[in-house]
Design an enzyme around this catalytic site. Structure first.
Site, PDB file in Angstrom:
ATOM      1  CB  THR A 126      22.027  33.545  76.026  1.00 29.38           C
ATOM      2  OG1 THR A 126      22.759  34.690  75.577  1.00 29.38           O
ATOM      3  CG2 THR A 126      20.948  33.218  74.997  1.00 29.38           C
ATOM      4  N   GLY A 127      21.423  36.258  77.543  1.00 30.11           N
ATOM      5  CA  GLY A 127      20.783  37.569  77.546  1.00 30.11           C
ATOM      6  C   GLY A 127      21.260  38.387  78.723  1.00 30.11           C
ATOM      7  CB  THR A 173      26.015  33.422  76.959  1.00 32.02           C
ATOM      8  OG1 THR A 173      26.395  34.349  77.955  1.00 32.02           O
ATOM      9  CG2 THR A 173      25.599  32.148  77.647  1.00 32.02           C
ATOM     10  N   GLY A 203      27.442  37.053  86.507  1.00 32.80           N
ATOM     11  CA  GLY A 203      26.147  37.063  85.818  1.00 32.80           C
ATOM     12  C   GLY A 203      25.275  35.883  86.214  1.00 32.80           C
ATOM     13  CG  ASP A 204      22.495  34.720  83.287  1.00 28.72           C
ATOM     14  OD1 ASP A 204      23.311  35.587  82.863  1.00 28.72           O
ATOM     15  OD2 ASP A 204      22.037  33.830  82.557  1.00 28.72           O
ATOM     16  NE  ARG A 209      27.113  40.964  85.054  1.00 25.61           N
ATOM     17  CZ  ARG A 209      26.712  40.126  84.101  1.00 25.61           C
ATOM     18  NH1 ARG A 209      27.541  39.254  83.579  1.00 25.61           N
ATOM     19  NH2 ARG A 209      25.474  40.157  83.667  1.00 25.61           N
ATOM     20  N   GLY A 232      21.979  39.230  82.032  1.00 27.23           N
ATOM     21  CA  GLY A 232      22.075  38.391  83.222  1.00 27.23           C
ATOM     22  C   GLY A 232      21.383  38.955  84.444  1.00 27.23           C
TER      23      GLY A 232
HETATM   24  N1  ASP Z   1      23.870  36.124  80.301  1.00 24.93           N
HETATM   25  C1  ASP Z   1      25.226  36.586  80.136  1.00 24.93           C
HETATM   26  C2  ASP Z   1      25.605  37.400  81.335  1.00 24.93           C
HETATM   27  O1  ASP Z   1      24.817  38.239  81.746  1.00 24.93           O
HETATM   28  C3  ASP Z   1      25.463  37.392  78.899  1.00 24.93           C
HETATM   29  C4  ASP Z   1      24.739  36.983  77.648  1.00 24.93           C
HETATM   30  O2  ASP Z   1      24.187  35.891  77.573  1.00 24.93           O
HETATM   31  O3  ASP Z   1      24.710  37.774  76.696  1.00 24.93           O
HETATM   32  O4  ASP Z   1      26.686  37.256  81.822  1.00 24.93           O
END
Ligand code: ASP
Length: 339
Positions: free
Chosen positions: A256-257, A205, A235-236, A233, A259
């Site tokens: 980020t992380g 991200t 994500g956030d 799917r 989601g």
């Molecule tokens: N937040 C992103 C998602 O879940 C992925 C990421 O930031 O690593 O799609």
């Protein structure tokens, strides 16, 4: 090094002009994903590539602010650079779904009036962040997904670059998918809801947040999502208040992380609310949500944020986050690991 010096000089010049003309301070922060990172696993050359890419994106965004441009344009300019850089999991360097496709999510938000544009699961738009801007400016809607998003995009062939989905195929992301699927098979082929915290291939991200000379805040985020995510799917990132949020009354934020956790915690709106109703500073609010609330839930995440005074904070509860900022005094910083 020369580039950092140049950016710093421009930023210093900007600060001097701002003081002379009585316009507000400007600042920008960006990220390129948070996750498990070990300095031992990264050679110097690779590390330098990340720093250079982050500097280039900062420079693109800061230039807009330095010219008196809007924070929205600065965020878009910085993210466009990060989307085009295969090192990061967004645009060109997006990870693969379990079906071996690339499905991209993005969002952009204006702190002035909470206007926003977002897309989920697009496959043919080179820079999804540009599409979010068109959704914000040219449609009565906020969030478009998949084929509908691309149909909307067809109205703007002059402003957007359409690509064959193959454009997003990079060998290193393909290899990461194979590795993730091998791991999954070893665990009995089970569809894991947990992201393996030790696995580098889940990283990704990009995002940017900015404050312009008019005092307006904006935030944007763009991603390929998570390696081996299931078809469809989302994500956030395109969920406002979760992975992207901007409000002039509090802050501009990008996450980020993992989601699924970021969404369930409505992370960025929560930080904004802790500031607004809890009367905490940006740094206190972001630290509390990222390092306490999300940690208690088990969510790996990082956040970049800037407030109306130009305070910047970049907390993460993982071992690293690709990140960078140019603050109101012109200090340029890029970093990868925890300090
Ligand atoms: N937040 C992103 C998602 O879940 C992925 C990421 O930031 O690593 O799609």
């Amino acid at each position: 090094m020369r580039r950092i010096l140049m950016i710093a000089l421009i930023a210093l010049f900007m600060t001097a002009c701002a003081e002379a003309e009585d316009v507000g301070p400007v600042g920008i922060a960006i990220h390129g994903g948070a996750g498990t990172m070990d300095p031992e696993d990264m050679d110097e050359e690779r590390e330098a590539e990340y720093h250079a890419a982050l500097e280039e994106a900062l420079e693109a965004g800061h230039e807009v602010l330095a010219d008196g441009g809007e924070s929205l344009d600065a965020v878009q300019a910085a993210i466009r650079v990060l989307e085009d850089e295969p090192l990061f999991n967004a645009g060109r360097g997006s990870v693969f779904t379990s079906d071996g496709e690339n499905e991209l999510d993005a969002a952009l938000m204006d702190g002035r009036d909470l206007n926003a544009g977002a897309v989920a699961g697009v496959r043919k738009i080179r820079n999804p962040i540009d599409l979010t801007r068109l959704i914000m400016d040219e449609s009565p809607h906020v969030l478009f997904s998949g084929a509908g998003a691309e149909r909307f995009a067809e109205n703007f062939e002059d402003e957007l670059e359409f690509v064959d989905p193959e454009f997003f195929h990079t060998d290193h992301r393909w290899e990461q998918l194979q590795e993730a699927q091998r791991e999954e098979a070893e665990q009995g082929g089970e569809f894991r809801s947990e992201r393996n915290p030790g696995s580098e291939h889940a990283l990704g991200t990009v995002g940017a947040v900015a404050l312009d000379a008019e005092g307006n805040l904006a935030a944007g985020t763009s991603t390929g999502g998570m390696t081996n995510k299931r078809f469809g799917r989302i994500g956030d990132v395109p969920i406002l208040g979760s992975g992207t949020y901007a409000n002039n009354e509090t802050a501009a934020l990008s996450a980020t992380g993992h989601g699924e956790y970021i969404m369930r915690a409505v992370t960025l709106h929560d930080i904004s609310s802790v500031m607004m109703y809890g009367e905490k500073s940006l740094e206190e609010a972001a630290d509390y949500v990222v390092n306490e609330k999300l940690v208690d839930m088990g969510g790996n995440a990082g956040v970049i944020a800037i407030d109306g005074e130009g305070n910047i904070t970049m907390p993460f509860n993982t071992s690293g986050m690709y990140r960078g900022s140019i603050d109101v005094d012109g200090n340029v910083k890029t970093a990868i690991f925890a300090e």
